[in-house]
Scaffold this motif. Sequence first.
Motif, PDB file in Angstrom:
ATOM      1  N   MET A   8      45.990  65.428  28.521  1.00 40.71           N
ATOM      2  CA  MET A   8      46.808  66.583  28.154  1.00 40.71           C
ATOM      3  C   MET A   8      46.840  67.592  29.304  1.00 40.71           C
ATOM      4  O   MET A   8      47.894  68.145  29.623  1.00 40.71           O
ATOM      5  N   ALA A   9      45.707  67.794  29.948  1.00 42.77           N
ATOM      6  CA  ALA A   9      45.637  68.730  31.075  1.00 42.77           C
ATOM      7  C   ALA A   9      46.534  68.253  32.211  1.00 42.77           C
ATOM      8  O   ALA A   9      47.246  69.045  32.825  1.00 42.77           O
ATOM      9  N   LYS A  10      46.518  66.953  32.485  1.00 43.81           N
ATOM     10  CA  LYS A  10      47.367  66.398  33.540  1.00 43.81           C
ATOM     11  C   LYS A  10      48.841  66.602  33.226  1.00 43.81           C
ATOM     12  O   LYS A  10      49.637  66.930  34.104  1.00 43.81           O
ATOM     13  N   GLU A  11      49.219  66.387  31.971  1.00 41.15           N
ATOM     14  CA  GLU A  11      50.611  66.592  31.565  1.00 41.15           C
ATOM     15  C   GLU A  11      51.018  68.053  31.721  1.00 41.15           C
ATOM     16  O   GLU A  11      52.118  68.356  32.188  1.00 41.15           O
ATOM     17  N   GLN A  12      50.132  68.964  31.334  1.00 40.82           N
ATOM     18  CA  GLN A  12      50.421  70.391  31.482  1.00 40.82           C
ATOM     19  C   GLN A  12      50.572  70.756  32.955  1.00 40.82           C
ATOM     20  O   GLN A  12      51.447  71.536  33.324  1.00 40.82           O
ATOM     21  N   LEU A  13      49.718  70.184  33.814  1.00 40.95           N
ATOM     22  CA  LEU A  13      49.817  70.455  35.248  1.00 40.95           C
ATOM     23  C   LEU A  13      51.134  69.926  35.812  1.00 40.95           C
ATOM     24  O   LEU A  13      51.739  70.562  36.683  1.00 40.95           O
ATOM     25  N   LYS A  14      51.602  68.790  35.319  1.00 43.83           N
ATOM     26  CA  LYS A  14      52.895  68.254  35.763  1.00 43.83           C
ATOM     27  C   LYS A  14      54.021  69.218  35.385  1.00 43.83           C
ATOM     28  O   LYS A  14      54.926  69.469  36.172  1.00 43.83           O
ATOM     29  N   VAL A  15      53.967  69.729  34.158  1.00 40.90           N
ATOM     30  CA  VAL A  15      54.990  70.674  33.701  1.00 40.90           C
ATOM     31  C   VAL A  15      54.939  71.945  34.550  1.00 40.90           C
ATOM     32  O   VAL A  15      55.972  72.451  34.997  1.00 40.90           O
ATOM     33  N   ILE A  16      53.747  72.452  34.794  1.00 42.18           N
ATOM     34  CA  ILE A  16      53.590  73.660  35.613  1.00 42.18           C
ATOM     35  C   ILE A  16      54.130  73.423  37.018  1.00 42.18           C
ATOM     36  O   ILE A  16      54.831  74.266  37.573  1.00 42.18           O
ATOM     37  N   ALA A  17      53.809  72.269  37.593  1.00 42.59           N
ATOM     38  CA  ALA A  17      54.291  71.947  38.940  1.00 42.59           C
ATOM     39  C   ALA A  17      55.817  71.903  38.982  1.00 42.59           C
ATOM     40  O   ALA A  17      56.441  72.402  39.923  1.00 42.59           O
ATOM     41  N   GLU A  18      56.433  71.323  37.960  1.00 46.11           N
ATOM     42  CA  GLU A  18      57.898  71.246  37.915  1.00 46.11           C
ATOM     43  C   GLU A  18      58.514  72.633  37.766  1.00 46.11           C
ATOM     44  O   GLU A  18      59.513  72.957  38.408  1.00 46.11           O
ATOM     45  N   VAL A  19      57.916  73.468  36.938  1.00 46.61           N
ATOM     46  CA  VAL A  19      58.407  74.843  36.779  1.00 46.61           C
ATOM     47  C   VAL A  19      58.292  75.585  38.116  1.00 46.61           C
ATOM     48  O   VAL A  19      59.211  76.303  38.524  1.00 46.61           O
ATOM     49  N   ALA A  20      57.185  75.401  38.806  1.00 44.42           N
ATOM     50  CA  ALA A  20      56.999  76.049  40.111  1.00 44.42           C
ATOM     51  C   ALA A  20      58.046  75.562  41.108  1.00 44.42           C
ATOM     52  O   ALA A  20      58.635  76.360  41.840  1.00 44.42           O
ATOM     53  N   ARG A  21      58.275  74.245  41.135  1.00 45.10           N
ATOM     54  CA  ARG A  21      59.296  73.695  42.048  1.00 45.10           C
ATOM     55  C   ARG A  21      60.676  74.276  41.741  1.00 45.10           C
ATOM     56  O   ARG A  21      61.426  74.649  42.632  1.00 45.10           O
ATOM     57  N   GLN A  22      61.003  74.342  40.459  1.00 45.09           N
ATOM     58  CA  GLN A  22      62.304  74.886  40.070  1.00 45.09           C
ATOM     59  C   GLN A  22      62.393  76.364  40.438  1.00 45.09           C
ATOM     60  O   GLN A  22      63.427  76.837  40.889  1.00 45.09           O
TER      61      GLN A  22
END
Length: 176
Positions: A8-22
Motif C-alpha cells: 500500500m505504501a508503494k502504491e501511495q508513493l507511485k501516486v505521489i510521484a505522478e502528482v509531483a510529475r504532473q
Amino acid sequence: LMDVAPDMAKEQLKVIAEVARQGITDVRRSVKALRPDALEKYDLEKAIYNIVEDMRNVSNIDIDYQCHTSLNGFNNDEEEIIYRIVQESITNAIRHGHATAISIDISRRYGTLIVRIADNGVGIPDELADTLFEPFVTGNRARTSGGGTGLGMAIVKKVAELHGGSIRLVRPPQNG
C-alpha cells in the motif's frame, strides 16, 4: 505504513510521484508562457546585466558579473532558460544562502555556454547535496527565512536538461 503495509505504501508513493510529475509539468507550462519583461525589452546580455544591477541595488550584495562571450543567437526559450538560471541562482544565494558576495561568470567552451555562479553564503548542508535538484527538497538550515516549495532548482535542472544542458553543484574543498 511501510512496515505495516509495504504494498500500500508503494502504491501511495507511485501516486505521489505522478502528482509531483504532473505538478512540475504544469509549472513548466505556466513558466514557459511567462516570458520575463526584461527579455521583451532588451537582448539577453542587457537583461542579465539589468537583473544583476537591480539585485545589487535592492540587496546591497556585492555581485561580480563577467560575460566573456556573445549572448546573441539563442532562441527565445534558450534566452529565458539562461536568464532564469541566473535569476534563480542570485535569489537563492541571497534568500537561502545569506550570501554577501556573488560571482557570475558566463563563457563558452567548445561551443557550449557555461554559466558559473558562486557565492560566499552558508552553503548547502551535506545531507542535501545529493538531492538538491529533486522536486520539493528544502533545507531547514539553508532556509532559515522560511518559505519556498523546493521546486526552483528542480525546475531549473529539468528545463536545462530538456534543452541539452546540465546543472551541478560544485562544493569548495574542505579545510583549504
